[in-house]
Design a protein around this motif. Structure first.
Motif, PDB file in Angstrom:
ATOM      1  N   ARG A 151       0.867  -1.187   0.000  1.00  0.00           N
ATOM      2  CA  ARG A 151       0.000   0.000   0.000  1.00  0.00           C
ATOM      3  C   ARG A 151       0.898   1.229   0.000  1.00  0.00           C
ATOM      4  O   ARG A 151       1.748   1.383   0.872  1.00  0.00           O
ATOM      5  CB  ARG A 151      -0.911   0.011   1.231  1.00  0.00           C
TER       6      ARG A 151
ATOM      7  N   ARG B  26      -2.593  10.278  -4.052  1.00  0.00           N
ATOM      8  CA  ARG B  26      -2.732   9.042  -4.830  1.00  0.00           C
ATOM      9  C   ARG B  26      -2.576   7.866  -3.871  1.00  0.00           C
ATOM     10  O   ARG B  26      -1.704   7.847  -3.012  1.00  0.00           O
ATOM     11  CB  ARG B  26      -1.665   8.969  -5.923  1.00  0.00           C
TER      12      ARG B  26
ATOM     13  N   LYS C 189      -6.321  -1.037  -5.701  1.00  0.00           N
ATOM     14  CA  LYS C 189      -6.682   0.369  -5.869  1.00  0.00           C
ATOM     15  C   LYS C 189      -5.566   1.114  -6.597  1.00  0.00           C
ATOM     16  O   LYS C 189      -4.387   0.840  -6.400  1.00  0.00           O
ATOM     17  CB  LYS C 189      -6.916   1.041  -4.513  1.00  0.00           C
TER      18      LYS C 189
ATOM     19  N   GLU D  96      -5.933   4.981  -6.926  1.00  0.00           N
ATOM     20  CA  GLU D  96      -6.855   6.101  -6.765  1.00  0.00           C
ATOM     21  C   GLU D  96      -6.128   7.438  -6.847  1.00  0.00           C
ATOM     22  O   GLU D  96      -5.058   7.623  -6.265  1.00  0.00           O
ATOM     23  CB  GLU D  96      -7.569   6.008  -5.416  1.00  0.00           C
TER      24      GLU D  96
ATOM     25  N   THR E 115     -10.620   8.867  -7.494  1.00  0.00           N
ATOM     26  CA  THR E 115     -11.297   7.935  -8.399  1.00  0.00           C
ATOM     27  C   THR E 115     -10.395   6.730  -8.603  1.00  0.00           C
ATOM     28  O   THR E 115      -9.185   6.882  -8.791  1.00  0.00           O
ATOM     29  CB  THR E 115     -11.586   8.607  -9.759  1.00  0.00           C
ATOM     30  N   ASN E 116     -10.965   5.538  -8.574  1.00  0.00           N
ATOM     31  CA  ASN E 116     -10.155   4.324  -8.703  1.00  0.00           C
ATOM     32  C   ASN E 116      -9.850   4.041 -10.169  1.00  0.00           C
ATOM     33  O   ASN E 116     -10.754   3.854 -10.982  1.00  0.00           O
ATOM     34  CB  ASN E 116     -10.884   3.135  -8.075  1.00  0.00           C
TER      35      ASN E 116
ATOM     36  N   ALA F 216      -7.846   1.425 -11.062  1.00  0.00           N
ATOM     37  CA  ALA F 216      -7.485   0.013 -11.238  1.00  0.00           C
ATOM     38  C   ALA F 216      -8.513  -0.661 -12.130  1.00  0.00           C
ATOM     39  O   ALA F 216      -9.715  -0.559 -11.909  1.00  0.00           O
ATOM     40  CB  ALA F 216      -7.423  -0.693  -9.889  1.00  0.00           C
TER      41      ALA F 216
ATOM     42  N   LYS G  23      -5.955  -4.945 -13.640  1.00  0.00           N
ATOM     43  CA  LYS G  23      -5.957  -5.437 -12.262  1.00  0.00           C
ATOM     44  C   LYS G  23      -5.002  -6.616 -12.079  1.00  0.00           C
ATOM     45  O   LYS G  23      -4.430  -6.791 -11.009  1.00  0.00           O
ATOM     46  CB  LYS G  23      -7.376  -5.840 -11.853  1.00  0.00           C
TER      47      LYS G  23
END
Length: 852
Positions: A651, A698, A730, A732, A742-743, A745, A755
């Motif tokens: 992450r 982001r 994600k 984003e 806004t995603n 992926a 993805k």
């Protein structure tokens, strides 16, 4: 969505070196740490690609090898990006967050970035400039490492490790061709030789040389794209270009058919339009992959000064050349401009047939549009010289292991373009009436040569480094030794990317500019502790303080833990903070002129169709660095010495991402900021003015799955199954300043971010034969600029069959894209997304290898 790719790969896979069988006691440094350790698996996920893996892949360049990993999620480019200021190059974008966030090292040390920036702002290392034959292994660190290496390691690190010792001589040669269209041939050769042993002789020398040559591939050489007729695909059209018309109306023809022009229904090219136009098929002027010639050399020497000290030096040199068709002959018409260096703006150039001109039968000046076919296609050649010279000393002193080095690296570009048009001669022949636009066959060669313009664009990037680090076991704790490392680094980054004198003087029509001129010094101090808390539990604490001469200081801490919960179970995790310093093109003296397309709802002629515009982009000295927070959690399960399963979650949250405001947002807010939009007399957009700014946040997250299984088949040999899969949860970011995240992926809001990506291979060794079958999978994604369009997933198979003819000689038969799978259609890119696919189709090659 999770089950299908995972199930397929589990059927053919499993990865990561065995933990249960780890008996290696030699202390080594693993990418991501400065402390020597006997642990093969650390707290950070590191993918290792060995020389054997590279050979089994059948890839012909180091760029192809590295870019094929599953963690290369998106937003990275290779030489298919022919419209780039960095044509012929290849980079890597771990996690899809940009090539500028992935650090490339050679032997653990930095190398110079490419001579100029990719997409105006991306400072990156060109993988095509690095050697192939000398590579012993590649280590890919998949978590943030700003605390150890610096600000450009937010997404991870790729450490290309070259042979330190090599005995004997090895020669190889490979020749092959694509089977698509007329075919694209490719040849490569390599030499690797070495002598001396540190243990026996007190010295070692390794030299390598590799070369590669590949033909240019044009769009009209690929069968399914040759006609530029994509009407059988979603939102597809006849992708021909209208030319030679009057009064900005393509149905009002200027002269008869000439050159490649043919009559076409206007509605087939632009839905909703009527009438007939003269148009040409641009496929003959579109290079899909440049023709290239490259040569790389590497010389590495090590001298043992005494039992505890050795001196070393390495020299890298590479020369690359890329040739392409830059585009169709220049089109003159509305929106034609030249650069005004005094005003730092573009001047509009009048394109009117004067009264009395042979092509103007009327009594008033007449606007027109014409493509100057008789001048020939515009071509471009990029020639790049890359080097790194580095020397150092390493050893042990008073219980400390140390390494000190000094290095200098550089990348120098000379870009030559031909058959552009001289603005001043164009204005003269237009006023004189000496050039016939309606029937170009009547033009003399003397007039054509007056108009033709060749230019040279120079660029250079250099990097000077001084590095020192030392490590020691400070104390013996109940659970093991307390490890400590510290170090310092100083480096100077310089970039001088210029444009041609023809552009600066206003001579070149429709110029593209990428001027970057700046330098900075970076000084850093870093430290690291490795603490054995209890048996089988280690905690690592690291921190780095960087001081940049152009914006200030930043501190990057990192904490990681490694817990061997059982002989078959490893738990690991890292938490870190990082930053990305504004790049030189973003923060220093830089100006860029580039070309793109927008849909302008206020366009008086085509409010629903994309229209070409000019972007003028400038730097911003007030930029703040991007700040990031990284979390990585992983588990490795090794039920036996022959199998393991690794799963790692990542992450990355970045604040203050540096970018320019999107064209759509500038147009939507034109009333509040009219100075950013320049329109012509008809009210159509000509230029958008843009500046770098900290745009917003982001958030990127996902998992990597790493699998390996080895099987003994008795008299049928051995089988090794491997897989690496990456899944993006994600990606984003805000679509415009101030908007919610806004995603992206699984769509192409922020560049195509599938993805799933996966690489799965099976290698079967039996007797004198070694065969590898590799499956490369790229998931589909939603096409966000068109309703109800989804780009389909693509899976391709590569095969490499090697036969050891004698103990010294091996012949390999290599086929990439075995089933000749076609790239998936994506209407937003006209045919396919070159960051995710390859137009070459099936390629077949034979490779000979001989060891002395």
């Amino acid at each position: 969505m999770l089950i299908k790719p995972l199930a397929i790969s589990l059927a053919v896979a499993s990865a990561l070196p065995s933990l249960a069988a780890a008996q290696e006691l030699e202390r080594v440094i693993v990418t991501g740490s400065n402390i020597r350790t006997t642990q093969k698996e650390g707290a950070s996920a590191v993918q290792v690609i060995s020389a054997k893996d590279i050979a089994a892949s059948g890839k012909a360049s180091i760029a192809d090898v590295i870019r094929s990993i599953s963690a290369n999620s998106g937003n990275s480019y290779n030489e298919q990006y022919t419209g780039s200021f960095s044509a012929g190059t290849a980079g890597l974008s771990l996690r899809g967050i940009g090539q500028k966030n992935t650090l490339i090292l050679v032997n653990g040390k930095r190398v110079s970035p490419y001579a100029t920036a990719q997409d105006l702002q991306e400072v990156f290392v060109d993988l095509n400039s690095l050697p192939m034959a000398a590579v012993q292994r590649i280590e890919v660190l998949k978590d943030g490492a700003s605390s150890v290496y610096g600000s450009d390691a937010v997404a991870g690190v790729v450490n290309i490790i070259l042979y330190k010792e090599f005995k004997g001589t090895e020669l190889s040669a490979q020749v092959g061709s694509s089977t698509e269209g007329t075919g694209q041939s490719e040849k490569s050769a390599a030499l690797q030789t070495g002598f001396g042993s540190l243990a026996k002789d007190g010295y070692s020398v390794v030299f390598s040389l590799d070369a590669q040559q590949r033909d240019k591939l044009q769009q009209d050489q690929v069968a399914w794209m040759a006609g530029s007729d994509f009407r059988g695909n979603a939102n597809g059209a006849l992708a021909w270009v209208p030319a030679n018309y009057l009064n900005n109306d393509p149905t009002k023809l200027l002269g008869g058919l000439q050159g490649p022009l043919q009559l076409q229904p206007y509605g087939a090219i632009t839905p909703g339009k009527s009438g007939t136009v003269q148009a040409y098929n641009n496929a003959q002027y579109k290079t899909l992959i440049p023709g290239i010639s490259r040569i790389h050399s590497s010389l590495r020497g090590t001298l043992k000064l005494n039992e505890d000290t050795e001196a070393y030096a390495d020299l890298l040199y590479g020369h690359s050349r890329a040739d392409q068709t830059f585009g169709a002959p220049l089109t003159v018409g509305s929106g034609l401009r030249a650069w005004n260096n005094a005003r730092q703006q573009l001047d509009n150039i009048s394109v009117l047939l004067p009264v009395g001109h042979p092509n103007n039968p009327g009594a008033t000046p007449l606007p027109f549009t014409a493509t100057l076919f008789d001048l020939g296609a515009r071509t471009k050649r990029d020639s790049v010289d890359f080097f790194r010279a580095l020397a150092g000393v390493k050893g042990a002193l008073a219980g400390w292991d140390y390494d000190a080095s000094v290095g200098r690296s550089g990348s120098k570009l000379e870009e030559t373009v031909n058959n552009f048009v001289n603005r001043y001669e164009f204005e003269k022949v237009l006023a004189e009436g000496s050039y016939n636009f309606a029937d170009q066959s009547r033009n003399s060669e003397a007039v054509r040569n007056r108009l033709r313009l060749s230019t040279l664009r120079p660029a250079e990037s250099t990097l000077t480094t001084v590095d020192f680090n030392a490590s020691k076991e400070l104390a013996g704790l109940p659970a093991g030794p307390l490890g400590f490392a510290f170090g310092a680094q100083w480096r100077r980054e310089e970039m001088d990317s210029q444009t041609s004198t023809a552009v600066l003087s206003g001579t070149e029509l429709r110029p593209a500019i990428n001027i970057i001129q700046g330098k900075r010094d970076v000084a850093a101090l870093f430290a690291e502790f490795n603490v054995p808390v209890v048996k089988d539990l280690n905690v690592n604490l690291a921190g780095r303080a960087d001081r940049y001469s152009d914006f200030g200081s930043a501190f990057s801490p990192k904490a990681s833990a490694r817990y061997q919960a059982a002989q078959w179970l490893l738990l690991r995790g890292t938490v870190s903070r990082g930053f990305r310093a504004p790049s030189l093109p973003e923060i220093t003296n830089s100006t860029s002129v580039s070309y793109g397309s927008v849909i302008d709802p206020r366009d008086p002629i085509t409010p629903t169709q994309a229209r070409g515009v000019t972007n003028l982009t400038i730097a911003n000295a007030e930029l703040r660095p991007e700040r990031s927070g990284n979390v990585n959690l992983g588990v490795v399960i090794a039920p036996s010495s022959d199998s393991s399963i690794g799963v790692d979650y990542y992450r990355i949250r970045t604040k203050g991402v540096i970018d320019t405001e999107s064209a759509d947002n500038i147009i939507a807010n034109e009333k509040t900021a009219p100075e950013k939009v320049v329109r012509d007399a008809q009210g159509r957009i000509q230029t958008l003015y843009r500046q770098y700014a900290n745009q917003g946040d982001r958030l990127v997250s996902g998992i990597d799955i790493d699998l390996r299984q080895r099987l003994g088949l008795g008299r049928w040999g051995k089988l090794a199954l491997n897989a690496q899969l990456s899944h993006v949860f994600k990606f984003e970011a805000p679509l415009a300043l101030g908007e919610p995240l806004t995603n992206g992926a699984g769509n192409n809001y922020f560049g195509s971010i599938p993805k799933w990506r996966g690489v799965t291979s099976a290698t079967w060794d039996i007797g004198a034969w070694a065969s590898t079958l590799t499956w490369n999978y790229v998931d589909g994604y939603e096409q966000t600029t068109r309703e109800n369009e989804r780009v389909k997933p693509v899976g391709t198979l590569d095969a490499n069959v090697g036969w050891k003819v004698t103990p010294a000689a091996t012949v390999s038969f290599i086929v990439q894209n075995l089933t000749d799978k076609r790239p998936s259609w994506d209407s937003s890119t006209a045919f396919f997304d070159f960051t995710q696919a390859d137009p070459r189709g099936r390629t077949a090659a034979v490779k000979l290898n001989y060891k002395f």
